[in-house]
Design an enzyme around this catalytic site. Structure first.
Site, short mmCIF file in Angstrom:
data_model
loop_
_atom_site.label_atom_id
_atom_site.label_comp_id
_atom_site.label_asym_id
_atom_site.label_seq_id
_atom_site.Cartn_x
_atom_site.Cartn_y
_atom_site.Cartn_z
N ARG A 226 0.85 -1.19 0.00
CA ARG A 226 0.00 0.00 0.00
C ARG A 226 0.89 1.24 0.00
NH1 ARG A 226 -3.15 -2.91 -1.61
NH2 ARG A 226 -5.21 -3.52 -0.83
N HIS A 274 0.70 -0.31 -10.39
CA HIS A 274 -0.21 -1.13 -9.59
C HIS A 274 -0.56 -2.43 -10.32
CE1 HIS A 274 -3.25 -0.79 -6.08
NE2 HIS A 274 -3.00 -2.06 -6.34
#
Length: 311
Positions: A226, A274
């Protein structure tokens, strides 16, 4: 009466999930009604992505559980209108395998110093071999299912692996730490650090000026976890000073990463968009269907979120 399952995610995801979800639900033998729109008071389960249009769960008076499609639940866990059980995607074998491949690939890339050979504009002939994996300590922060899977692969390759987690999970071949003092022990002298923690108030900024200084000088950071786990200013300062040799970052506080973000142009940063791992519709649908079956049978749900811990 059929079990009503509402698919609440971005509209473009329905084309990818409809057939796998129907197939997986068919295999349970349940009488079900899978749809993208339904009167809220008729819905039993919501297959959910936090970027969907559903924000207020109050009208869903018959709701039994919300089954999150993602491993991360920070976008929904704090929703005060959600009072039923919430699960997250953990045992999707596609998600796990994808993460193992990403982490292993980039750990090996940094271990072998591959960048210097792939991009070598000066045609330098440096015949210095890298150390063996046994001499390259790796620290994994976050030791849930994904962290454990990555650790098994790295241990099999000979890396000495340390882990740090809130719960202190243990695994053969891994030196495990937990608690406030444990992170210092896990990071001390680590040459490669892998971040797989969830985004919670307790984990934000876990890599900061103090903790970055604990690693071996020139260490590499790999973050497919994250974005908020890293104090960005502290990481850039550590890269500039040489304390950190390189950072491979797949997740960021703002996504897509703004074009003027310094990470794009920093010579010691690799940005990946991502892509470390993603829920695969086929395998994720089997996890979702199993939880619907369990819910209807009165059995414990898989991967129930601990609201207090935030994951």
């Amino acid at each position: 009466m059929p079990v009503t399952v509402l698919f609440a995610a971005r509209p473009d995801r329905w084309a990818h999930y409809e057939a796998p979800l129907r197939s997986a639900l068919d295999a349970t033998g349940l009488d079900y009604d899978l749809r993208t729109e339904a009167a809220p008071e008729t819905v039993d389960y919501i297959v959910y992505a936090p970027n969907s249009a559903v924000r207020d769960f109050t009208p869903y008076t018959r709701l039994k559980a919300v089954l999150n499609l993602w491993a991360g639940v920070e976008g929904v866990v704090g929703n005060d209108t959600l009072t039923v059980p919430l699960t997250r995607m953990v045992d999707d074998e596609g998600l796990g395998q994808g993460m193992v491949e990403y982490v292993t690939g980039h750990v090996l890339r940094h271990h072998l110093g591959m960048d210097a050979h792939i991009v070598n504009p000066e045609n330098r002939w440096d015949a210095s071999p890298p150390p063996l994996s046994r001499d390259r300590p790796v620290a994994i922060l976050g030791f849930g299912a994904l962290g454990q899977a990555c650790a098994r692969q790295l241990v099999s390759l000979g890396f000495p692996v340390r882990s740090w987690s809130r719960s202190g999970h243990e695994q053969d071949g891994v030196e495990s730490f937990s608690g406030a003092d444990g992170i210092d022990a896990a990071l001390s002298g680590a040459q490669i650090v892998v971040l797989l923690l969830p985004d919670t108030p307790a984990t934000r900024g876990v890599l900061n000026a103090r903790t970055l200084a604990l690693t071996a000088r020139g260490a590499a950071i790999v973050n497919p976890g994250r974005g908020p786990l890293i104090d960005d200013a502290a990481l850039i300062a550590a890269l500039d000073s040489g304390q950190i040799g390189h950072a491979t970052l797949d997740v960021f506080r703002t996504e897509p990463l703004p074009q003027d973000d310094p990470y794009w142009t920093h010579p010691k940063v690799t940005v990946t968009p991502h892509i470390a791992s993603e829920t695969r519709p086929d395998s994720a649908s089997r996890v979702i269907a199993e939880n619907v079956r369990r819910g209807e049978a009165g059995e414990p749900l898989l991967h129930l979120v601990d609201r207090g811990a935030g994951y």
